[in-house]
Each structure stands twice: as structure tokens, then as C-alpha cells.
Write a protein that holds these residues in place. Structure first.
Motif, PDB file in Angstrom:
ATOM      1  N   ASP A 571       0.812  -1.218   0.000  1.00  0.00           N
ATOM      2  CA  ASP A 571       0.000   0.000   0.000  1.00  0.00           C
ATOM      3  C   ASP A 571       0.843   1.265   0.000  1.00  0.00           C
ATOM      4  OD1 ASP A 571      -2.454  -1.392   0.053  1.00  0.00           O
ATOM      5  OD2 ASP A 571      -2.206  -1.743   2.211  1.00  0.00           O
ATOM      6  N   ARG A 572       2.166   1.102  -0.038  1.00  0.00           N
ATOM      7  CA  ARG A 572       3.057   2.272  -0.055  1.00  0.00           C
ATOM      8  C   ARG A 572       4.148   2.051  -1.102  1.00  0.00           C
ATOM      9  NH1 ARG A 572       5.306   3.590   5.677  1.00  0.00           N
ATOM     10  NH2 ARG A 572       5.422   1.318   5.881  1.00  0.00           N
ATOM     11  N   LEU A 573       3.739   2.071  -2.355  1.00  0.00           N
ATOM     12  CA  LEU A 573       4.661   1.862  -3.469  1.00  0.00           C
ATOM     13  C   LEU A 573       4.831   3.148  -4.266  1.00  0.00           C
ATOM     14  CD1 LEU A 573       3.298  -1.544  -4.890  1.00  0.00           C
ATOM     15  CD2 LEU A 573       5.058  -1.207  -3.137  1.00  0.00           C
ATOM     16  N   GLY A 574       6.066   3.433  -4.690  1.00  0.00           N
ATOM     17  CA  GLY A 574       6.365   4.562  -5.565  1.00  0.00           C
ATOM     18  C   GLY A 574       7.189   4.104  -6.747  1.00  0.00           C
ATOM     19  N   ALA A 575       7.166   4.883  -7.818  1.00  0.00           N
ATOM     20  CA  ALA A 575       7.984   4.585  -9.010  1.00  0.00           C
ATOM     21  C   ALA A 575       8.813   5.818  -9.346  1.00  0.00           C
ATOM     22  CB  ALA A 575       7.108   4.201 -10.196  1.00  0.00           C
ATOM     23  N   VAL A 576      10.104   5.611  -9.569  1.00  0.00           N
ATOM     24  CA  VAL A 576      11.029   6.721  -9.817  1.00  0.00           C
ATOM     25  C   VAL A 576      11.950   6.348 -10.976  1.00  0.00           C
ATOM     26  CG1 VAL A 576      10.982   7.402  -7.386  1.00  0.00           C
ATOM     27  CG2 VAL A 576      12.781   5.874  -8.184  1.00  0.00           C
ATOM     28  N   GLY A 577      12.433   7.369 -11.719  1.00  0.00           N
ATOM     29  CA  GLY A 577      13.375   7.090 -12.795  1.00  0.00           C
ATOM     30  C   GLY A 577      13.766   8.342 -13.549  1.00  0.00           C
ATOM     31  N   ALA A 578      14.849   8.221 -14.332  1.00  0.00           N
ATOM     32  CA  ALA A 578      15.379   9.347 -15.103  1.00  0.00           C
ATOM     33  C   ALA A 578      15.555   8.945 -16.555  1.00  0.00           C
ATOM     34  CB  ALA A 578      16.715   9.811 -14.528  1.00  0.00           C
ATOM     35  N   LYS A 594      -3.595   1.853 -10.112  1.00  0.00           N
ATOM     36  CA  LYS A 594      -3.553   2.260  -8.702  1.00  0.00           C
ATOM     37  C   LYS A 594      -2.542   1.480  -7.865  1.00  0.00           C
ATOM     38  CE  LYS A 594      -8.298   4.024  -8.734  1.00  0.00           C
ATOM     39  NZ  LYS A 594      -7.858   5.420  -8.922  1.00  0.00           N
ATOM     40  N   ARG A 595      -1.527   0.925  -8.495  1.00  0.00           N
ATOM     41  CA  ARG A 595      -0.461   0.258  -7.728  1.00  0.00           C
ATOM     42  C   ARG A 595       0.342   1.262  -6.896  1.00  0.00           C
ATOM     43  NH1 ARG A 595      -0.574  -2.738 -12.532  1.00  0.00           N
ATOM     44  NH2 ARG A 595      -0.155  -4.994 -12.391  1.00  0.00           N
ATOM     45  N   PHE A 596       0.632   2.422  -7.513  1.00  0.00           N
ATOM     46  CA  PHE A 596       1.582   3.360  -6.921  1.00  0.00           C
ATOM     47  C   PHE A 596       0.868   4.524  -6.232  1.00  0.00           C
ATOM     48  CE2 PHE A 596       3.791   1.373 -10.544  1.00  0.00           C
ATOM     49  CZ  PHE A 596       4.847   0.785  -9.864  1.00  0.00           C
ATOM     50  N   LYS A 597       1.531   5.016  -5.172  1.00  0.00           N
ATOM     51  CA  LYS A 597       0.993   6.155  -4.434  1.00  0.00           C
ATOM     52  C   LYS A 597       1.658   7.470  -4.838  1.00  0.00           C
ATOM     53  CE  LYS A 597      -2.076   4.109  -1.853  1.00  0.00           C
ATOM     54  NZ  LYS A 597      -2.063   2.803  -2.513  1.00  0.00           N
ATOM     55  N   CYS A 598       2.805   7.401  -5.525  1.00  0.00           N
ATOM     56  CA  CYS A 598       3.431   8.626  -6.029  1.00  0.00           C
ATOM     57  C   CYS A 598       4.466   8.263  -7.080  1.00  0.00           C
ATOM     58  CB  CYS A 598       4.070   9.447  -4.917  1.00  0.00           C
ATOM     59  SG  CYS A 598       5.572   8.747  -4.221  1.00  0.00           S
ATOM     60  N   PHE A 599       4.851   9.284  -7.867  1.00  0.00           N
ATOM     61  CA  PHE A 599       5.816   9.129  -8.951  1.00  0.00           C
ATOM     62  C   PHE A 599       6.843  10.252  -8.899  1.00  0.00           C
ATOM     63  CE2 PHE A 599       1.906   7.242 -10.785  1.00  0.00           C
ATOM     64  CZ  PHE A 599       2.389   5.989 -11.130  1.00  0.00           C
ATOM     65  N   ILE A 600       8.068   9.949  -9.389  1.00  0.00           N
ATOM     66  CA  ILE A 600       9.084  10.976  -9.634  1.00  0.00           C
ATOM     67  C   ILE A 600       9.716  10.699 -10.991  1.00  0.00           C
ATOM     68  CG2 ILE A 600      11.244  12.031  -8.900  1.00  0.00           C
ATOM     69  CD1 ILE A 600      10.614  11.264  -6.044  1.00  0.00           C
ATOM     70  N   SER A 601       9.669  11.711 -11.865  1.00  0.00           N
ATOM     71  CA  SER A 601      10.282  11.604 -13.197  1.00  0.00           C
ATOM     72  C   SER A 601      11.333  12.697 -13.357  1.00  0.00           C
ATOM     73  CB  SER A 601       9.229  11.746 -14.298  1.00  0.00           C
ATOM     74  OG  SER A 601       9.847  11.777 -15.582  1.00  0.00           O
ATOM     75  N   HIS A 602      12.561  12.279 -13.641  1.00  0.00           N
ATOM     76  CA  HIS A 602      13.669  13.224 -13.884  1.00  0.00           C
ATOM     77  C   HIS A 602      14.032  13.166 -15.369  1.00  0.00           C
ATOM     78  CE1 HIS A 602      17.675  15.122 -12.744  1.00  0.00           C
ATOM     79  NE2 HIS A 602      17.854  14.755 -13.995  1.00  0.00           N
ATOM     80  N   ASP A 603      13.988  14.320 -16.047  1.00  0.00           N
ATOM     81  CA  ASP A 603      14.412  14.431 -17.447  1.00  0.00           C
ATOM     82  C   ASP A 603      13.778  13.356 -18.319  1.00  0.00           C
ATOM     83  OD1 ASP A 603      15.917  16.574 -16.718  1.00  0.00           O
ATOM     84  OD2 ASP A 603      17.862  15.606 -16.914  1.00  0.00           O
ATOM     85  N   GLY A 604      12.503  13.123 -18.128  1.00  0.00           N
ATOM     86  CA  GLY A 604      11.811  12.102 -18.899  1.00  0.00           C
ATOM     87  C   GLY A 604      11.138  12.666 -20.135  1.00  0.00           C
ATOM     88  N   PRO A 656      -0.141  11.578  -7.354  1.00  0.00           N
ATOM     89  CA  PRO A 656       0.808  12.696  -7.224  1.00  0.00           C
ATOM     90  C   PRO A 656       2.111  12.423  -7.970  1.00  0.00           C
ATOM     91  CG  PRO A 656      -0.213  12.228  -5.116  1.00  0.00           C
ATOM     92  CD  PRO A 656      -0.651  11.134  -6.047  1.00  0.00           C
ATOM     93  N   ILE A 657       2.663  13.472  -8.595  1.00  0.00           N
ATOM     94  CA  ILE A 657       3.862  13.310  -9.407  1.00  0.00           C
ATOM     95  C   ILE A 657       4.791  14.515  -9.243  1.00  0.00           C
ATOM     96  CG2 ILE A 657       2.784  14.296 -11.495  1.00  0.00           C
ATOM     97  CD1 ILE A 657       4.397  12.129 -13.087  1.00  0.00           C
ATOM     98  N   LEU A 658       6.082  14.228  -9.100  1.00  0.00           N
ATOM     99  CA  LEU A 658       7.133  15.242  -9.067  1.00  0.00           C
ATOM    100  C   LEU A 658       7.895  15.166 -10.389  1.00  0.00           C
ATOM    101  CD1 LEU A 658       9.155  17.275  -7.758  1.00  0.00           C
ATOM    102  CD2 LEU A 658      10.314  15.278  -6.754  1.00  0.00           C
ATOM    103  N   CYS A 659       7.998  16.295 -11.074  1.00  0.00           N
ATOM    104  CA  CYS A 659       8.726  16.371 -12.342  1.00  0.00           C
ATOM    105  C   CYS A 659       9.997  17.197 -12.131  1.00  0.00           C
ATOM    106  CB  CYS A 659       7.864  17.026 -13.424  1.00  0.00           C
ATOM    107  SG  CYS A 659       6.246  16.256 -13.646  1.00  0.00           S
ATOM    108  N   ILE A 660      11.126  16.681 -12.605  1.00  0.00           N
ATOM    109  CA  ILE A 660      12.413  17.364 -12.466  1.00  0.00           C
ATOM    110  C   ILE A 660      13.038  17.487 -13.847  1.00  0.00           C
ATOM    111  CG2 ILE A 660      14.659  17.350 -11.321  1.00  0.00           C
ATOM    112  CD1 ILE A 660      13.512  15.372  -9.284  1.00  0.00           C
ATOM    113  N   HIS A 661      13.637  18.655 -14.153  1.00  0.00           N
ATOM    114  CA  HIS A 661      14.270  18.818 -15.465  1.00  0.00           C
ATOM    115  C   HIS A 661      15.326  19.924 -15.422  1.00  0.00           C
ATOM    116  CE1 HIS A 661      12.996  16.741 -19.271  1.00  0.00           C
ATOM    117  NE2 HIS A 661      14.070  17.397 -19.670  1.00  0.00           N
TER     118      HIS A 661
END
Length: 722
Positions: A571-578, A594-604, A656-661
Motif C-alpha cells: 500500500d506504499r509503493l512509488g515509481a522513480v526514474g530518469a 492504482k499500484r503506486f501512491k506517487c511518482f518521480i520523473s527526472h528528465d523524462g 501525485p507526481i514530481l517532475c524534475i528537469h
């Protein structure tokens, strides 16, 4: 990387000049204290980063380069060090406020040459007797002395106005750039200069200005953006230079990976292409379609070395030249093989064909019959050997990555730089045995022991997972520091970039597995479809299928962990990557059920139609997507690619999603990250955007790196812990 060089004693003993002096820098090895015994961003940036290592001609000493960083001053500083090959008597040779780099042994091992502020200097092996050898106005970016010490290759940048035109002289304050063709910018810079190799004489008065061996040619050598002095090498008799070059410009350069190995004769001043036959004429191509099925990559044409050919090295006896070679044009992730060229017959032999993965680094042995190389297999980069018959054997079998390799100069041993997910790079001596278990590996440096001894690290495990098509996939599982098997932990799916770079035992100062473990996360890092080290078929399955089996592999990995590892909190899974991992995150955001509770994408990549024309290296999009989006008809693979672009599934985003670039990222332009963030907010989804105006595809400045880590974990903690 620098190889061993020699210089005549007569030339060096008569060099005039004052010893180099400068104020001592305050950026050096840190005495940081780590609170709570857990890795922090500050601890990561306090670590020394070993860059290069080279053994003395007698094999008794090793000169190497280390980078230290100051978060307060927001900059780095490079120093040179010396250590005995047995790991004793370690000392720092340089203490100037300016960085000093690229150590190379000269004068039969009595002195060490290096670069400081764009000039070549030399010092005694104990750091004394420093003298400036060159007077280039600070323009030298790399160098390599000839074996006899009488000449030196100098790498300098020259003005280049073929693509971006020079502005009128009467408009000196104009900032506009008039571009007339593609490749007007590359990686993180506008292409208004290119590097060229110069050959200079070494005299009693120092080093001459040198002569451009590619004078008048609008081509770069070394090749941008990552090539260095390793792309050029001297023959043992100091007469010939083998160098790497892609002799194309503009559109032709943007769509092609066809670089060749050239041989320059310093006496006759003539150049020969070792990859193409005399009179070879390039095959016409459609620049808007993949070269996969075009005539340029026909079976008949493949004998002409159409892909990347790089990093030539002469055998010690001068009879052979070896280099890394890819077969196909337009495919930057083709299998990197080791090619050996017989200078007497012109015959080329590929001596690593039985190793179905990439040759990452290599070196000759003193017998001129054996080569050692590094390559990834099953998530580890180990050392291998081959002979001229192509008989390959494994030398090491470590859960580690050997990232550099050169002779240790004792006739048998190898000098290596090795790292793992649990330890940053250090220098090792490898004494090859007849089989891996008989190979002896000795650690020489312990650069960050004073920090690592204070830190509780997370255990790294291998896990093989069954994929949806019945294959076995290797996943690295990284457990939290101070792991308690009776607890359940938030868990991260790590999505690799590339798309064809391995999830090996790498150590990263940004995507660092141990800092994720220190923050209380389990990490699941799958070697999904499209990664090298599992055979060519596995590696190539991602091209033209970005949203197919590789995405199923991601979900197989995280589902296996959630269902079968009792310490994973489903119940507390996140996915991250660049990079491609960032693209993967954007795609999963619309397809995760609905597997993940948040995401982070760097330079995607977010919008693949935009990405097709935004990126500077057009061969990448052509090979991976197969067609320009405007082509009619599109190939089935191209249609699938564009139809499944992440931006077309924003209506399904619910997490929820965090975008980084970085705004200086010209590989995947920052409009991709901004577009994803804007779309999320317009959909009412919690989102944040971390934008770096002064960073490229990576984050290189210390304070930006700290900000990156803090933002990363603040976001994860907000959605996976609170």
C-alpha cells in the motif's frame, strides 16, 4: 583515460621555468561526521571521487586523480595523488587552488605530467620540481605524449561557424544565433567550437604550439559530448596516430552513428581510413526513417564498419590495432564488440563474438596476443580476457562494476577502478587466475573509508522474477539500512534509463541506492527488457516497443515484490526514474491500475511527437520510434510508439507526481518536464516541478545536488510515509 607515456630525459632536464605556486585550496578530503549512522546528501557530496589511475612504468606506483566538492562554495576541485601499488604510502601530490588533472607518467617514470589551467605541467614523482611545459594561452583540454617523448598530442578547441554563423562584426552585443543545419547544439551547449588534435614537438624549451592534424576539416576529434583523449593513441614507434572521428556535419551527423578509425602518419602527414575501403561512397538514406531496414545497413554494406568505431589502441609490438566497434549505422546501443586490425594484412577480426554483451573498456597485455576487457553480464560488470582467436574467458566474478582497466605494468596484473551499489569507486589490482575463483583482487585505495565506516548500509540481494512472457528477469533488491524483517517498508520501483543501459552494480551520486536505503525504502531495480547483459535478443526487444514488454517487466517486478516479499508494504509503493526511466514513470502514471501512491520523473520524455524533433541526436529517435511522426504510412512500430506516448493518457492520471528537469538538457528538452507538470496541475493532481536553469541531463553542481536529494525524499516521504 590516459595510458602510459614516456618522455626523453634530455628534453625534460633542460626545461626552464619556475615551480608552480598557488594558494592552498580549502576544498579537499572531508572529515565529515555522519549523524545517526545513515547516508545523507551531505555525506555523498563529501566523498572523494576517483576519476583516473595510471601505473608507473615499473608498476611500483599508481598516480590517480580525485575530485572533492564543497557544498558551501558550490564547486569541485581536482587533485592528483600517488600510492604504492601495495596500497602503502598514499599521499596527495598537488595542493594548488586550481584543479590539476590527467596524470601521465613521463621520462621513464621519473616525472608526472598533468594539466593545470589549460597548460601542461610536469613534476617529480614526489610532487617537487614543478615546471610548466606548454604556453598555449590556457587552451589545452587533453594530451598524450608519444612513447619516445619527442612529440605530444594536444587537444584544443577551434572556432566553428559552419552551422551557427558568426554574427556581423558591427553587432558585437548581438546574442542571436543563426543556425543553417542540424546539430547546432549538442548535449548542453551550442556548437560554436569543436575539438581538434594537434601534434606538438617536445624540445628543451618546452612544448611547441603544434600542428592541427585535421586542419581545414569541419569535424570534431575527440567526439562530443563524452569523448576524450582515449579516442586517440600513438603507435609504439611514435610515428603514427590512430584517432576516432565521425566525418559528417549537420543533418548527416544528426542521423548517423558512423564514426571511423583513422591512421595519421606524422612524417608523411597523410591520413588513412581503417574502417572503409578506398573510394567508399556513403549510401543514401531517408533521414526521417530508421536505418534498420535501409540499404545502408544491408548485409553487404555491414563489412564497412557502419556504426560507432572508437578508442583505438596499438598492440605493444605495433602489429595490431584494437578498437571498440558497433556494426550498424544509426543504432547507438548496438553491441559493442572488440575489433582487432592486422596492420600487415588489413584483416579485421572480432575477438569477443562469443560474449553476447558489450565491451565497455579494454587494454592489451604485454605479449600482444591477449586483451582484457570489461563487460556486463547478469547485472555485474566483470573482467574478461580474449586472445586473437576470439577465445573468451571470465577473469572476475564479483557483485561489482569494473569501470576502468589498464595494465599494472608488471607483465601480468591489471589496474582497475571498481565500484558497487554499496561502495564508491576505488583502485584495485587484479591478478588473473585460470578461472574466476583463482583470480586475486586486491584493494589499493580506501578513499572514502572514513565516511563509509560511519554509515549503516542496506543489504543488496539478487532476485529472479518470472515475466509475463515466461522469461526470467534479474532484479536487484536493496533493503533499508538497519533492516528489520518483521517490519513493512515503503518500496520504490527503480526505472532505468538508456533505454539500453544496464541496472548493474553502479554507484551514483544522485540515483544512489544506499541513500534510498538510508531513508527507509526498499528498492526494486529490475533488469527489464532492453538492458544489456542478458543476450542481444533481450537487449534489442525495447527498440520500437517502448510501451510493451519492458513495461510489463516493470510491473512484474513490483508485483512480485508486493506479493512475495513480506517486508514490502503493497500500500506504499512509488515509481522513480530518469531519462527513459522518466519516460517510464510518465507512461506508468496512466497505466498502473492504482499500484503506486506517487511518482518521480527526472528528465523524462513526455510527448514523443515533440521529442522526435526536439532532441539533437536524431539517430536516436529514428531507431527507437522507426518513423518521423508525419510519415505516411507509419510503420506498425512507429504507430504504436506515437499512439502510446504518455501525454495521450493524462486523462487517466490519478497519482501525485514530481517532475524534475534541467533547462540545459538538449537530449530531452525541458519542455517535456514542464508539459507533464502543467498537465498534472490542470488535471487537479498534486504535482511539483523542480527546474534547474543551469543543469543538463544530469545535476552537477553541489548545492543543486543537495536540493535534488532533499526534494526527492521530501516528496516520497509526503506520500509514502505521512
Amino acid at each position: 583515460m590516459n595510458r602510459l607515456t614516456a618522455m626523453t630525459a634530455a628534453a625534460l632536464l633542460t626545461l626552464a621555468g619556475n615551480a608552480q605556486t598557488a594558494p592552498t585550496t580549502n576544498i579537499g578530503k572531508s572529515d565529515i561526521t555522519v549523524e545517526n549512522k545513515l547516508m545523507t546528501p551531505e555525506a555523498l557530496w563529501a566523498m572523494g571521487r576517483i576519476a583516473t589511475a595510471t601505473a608507473s612504468p615499473d608498476g611500483k606506483q599508481i598516480a590517480y586523480q580525485v575530485g572533492y566538492y564543497s557544498v558551501k562554495e558550490n564547486k569541485g576541485h581536482q587533485v592528483l595523488c600517488l600510492i604504492d601499488a601495495n596500497g602503502k604510502n598514499n599521499r596527495q601530490l598537488t595542493t594548488a587552488a586550481t584543479s590539476e588533472t590527467d596524470p601521465a607518467w613521463i621520462e621513464q617514470g621519473q616525472r608526472i605530467a598533468y594539466i593545470s589551467e589549460g597548460e601542461i605541467w610536469a613534476m617529480n614523482a614526489d610532487g617537487s620540481g614543478r615546471k610548466q611545459l606548454s604556453e598555449s594561452g590556457g587552451s589545452i583540454e587533453g594530451f598524450k605524449f608519444s612513447p619516445d617523448g619527442k612529440k605530444v598530442i594536444l587537444i584544443k578547441s577551434i572556432p566553428y561557424n559552419d552551422i551557427i554563423k558568426k554574427n556581423p562584426d558591427d553587432l558585437p552585443l548581438a546574442t542571436g544565433r543563426l543556425a543553417t543545419d542540424l546539430m547546432y547544439r549538442h548535449w548542453d551547449h551550442y556548437v560554436e567550437s569543436i575539438q581538434h588534435p594537434f601534434v606538438a614537438d617536445v624540445t628543451g624549451n618546452g612544448i611547441t604550439e603544434g600542428e592541427d592534424i585535421m586542419k581545414g576539416e569541419p569535424y570534431e576529434c575527440p567526439m562530443a559530448p563524452f569523448g576524450g583523449i582515449e579516442q586517440l593513441n600513438w603507435s609504439p614507434d611514435s610515428r603514427l596516430i590512430a584517432y576516432t572521428c565521425r566525418k559528417k556535419t549537420g543533418l548527416a551527423y544528426a542521423i548517423s552513428t558512423d564514426s571511423d578509425i583513422y591512421l595519421y602518419d606524422t612524417e608523411t602527414k597523410t591520413t588513412t581510413n581503417l574502417c572503409k575501403p578506398a573510394g567508399y561512397k556513403p549510401v543514401a538514406v531517408d533521414p526521417t526513417r530508421s536505418m534498420k531496414g535501409q540499404a545502408v545497413n544491408s548485409e553487404e554494406n555491414l563489412k564497412n564498419n557502419l556504426g560507432y568505431d572508437t578508442n583505438p589502441q596499438f598492440s605493444p609490438d605495433g602489429k595490431y590495432i584494437a578498437w571498440q566497434s558497433m556494426a550498424r549505422d544509426g543504432y547507438e546501443a548496438d553491441r559493442n564488440r572488440l575489433c582487432v586490425y592486422n596492420r600487415a594484412t588489413g584483416e579485421k577480426t572480432y575477438v569477443t563474438e562469443s560474449f553476447d554483451s558489450n565491451v565497455d573498456a579494454f587494454c592489451w597485455h604485454s605479449d600482444s596476443k591477449t586483451l582484457s576487457f570489461t563487460g556486463v553480464w547478469h547485472g555485474c560488470v566483470n573482467v574478461y580476457q580474449t586472445n586473437l582467436k576470439g577465445e573468451v574467458r571470465q577473469v572476475t566474478n564479483d557483485w561489482a562494476d569494473y569501470v576502468a582497466l589498464s595494465p599494472a605494468n608488471d607483465g601480468k596484473k591489471l589496474l582497475a577502478i571498481r565500484q558497487s551499489m554499496s561502495e564508491p569507486s576505488d583502485i584495485f589490482i587484479v591478478n588473473p587466475g585460470k578461472e574466476p575463483k583463482k583470480t586475486k583482487v586486491e584493494q589499493v585505495t580506501f578513499e572514502n573509508k572514513h565516511i563509509l565506516d560511519q554509515i549503516a548500509t542496506g543489504k543488496v540481494q539478487q532476485r529472479w522474477v518470472k515475466t509475463t512472457d515466461g522469461k526470467n528477469m534479474l532484479c536487484w533488491i536493496v533493503l533499508p539500512a538497519n533492516f528489520d524483517p518483521n517490519k513493512k517498508y515503503p518500496t520504490l520501483l527503480f526505472c532505468e534509463g538508456g533505454p539500453q543501459s544496464p541496472v548493474s552494480q553502479f554507484w551514483s551520486y544522485r540515483w544512489n541506492m544506499q541513500i534510498m536505503a538510508a531513508n527507509g525504502y526498499v528498492v526494486v531495480a529490475p533488469n527489464r527488457r532492453g538492458l544489456p547483459g542478458f543476450g542481444s535478443e533481450w537487449n534489442e526487444q525495447v527498440s520500437g516497443d517502448w510501451t510493451g514488454q519492458c513495461m510489463n517487466d516493470y510491473l512484474s517486478a513490483i508485483d512480485d515484490a508486493a506479493q512475495n516479499l513480506p517486508f514490502v508494504d503493497k500500500d506504499r509503493l512509488g515509481a522513480v526514474g530518469a531519462s527513459f526511466g522518466g519516460f517510464s514513470v510518465y507512461y506508468l502514471a496512466g497505466h498502473h491500475n492504482k499500484r503506486f501512491k506517487c511518482f518521480i520523473s527526472h528528465d523524462g520524455a513526455f510527448n514523443l511527437e515533440s521529442m522526435y524533433t526536439d532532441t539533437e541526436e536524431a539517430w536516436f529517435s529514428n531507431w527507437e520510434y522507426e518513423d518521423a511522426y508525419w510519415n505516411k504510412p507509419l510503420s506498425a512500430e512507429a504507430k504504436k510508439t506515437y499512439d502510446n506516448s504518455p501525454h495521450k493518457f493524462v486523462d487517466k492520471w490519478d497519482t501525485p507526481i514530481l517532475c524534475i528537469h534541467g533547462e540545459k538538457d538538449y537530449r530531452i528538452n525541458y519542455n517535456q518536464g514542464m508539459g507533464a507538470f502543467n498537465a498534472a496541475r490542470m488535471r487537479g493532481i498534486p504535482a511539483e516541478l523542480l527546474i534547474f536553469p543551469d543543469e543538463n541531463h544530469w545535476v552537477l553542481k553541489p548545492q543543486n545536488g543537495i536540493l535534488w536529494q532533499r526534494t526527492f525524499f521530501n516528496w516520497l516521504d509526503r506520500w509514502l510515509k505521512d
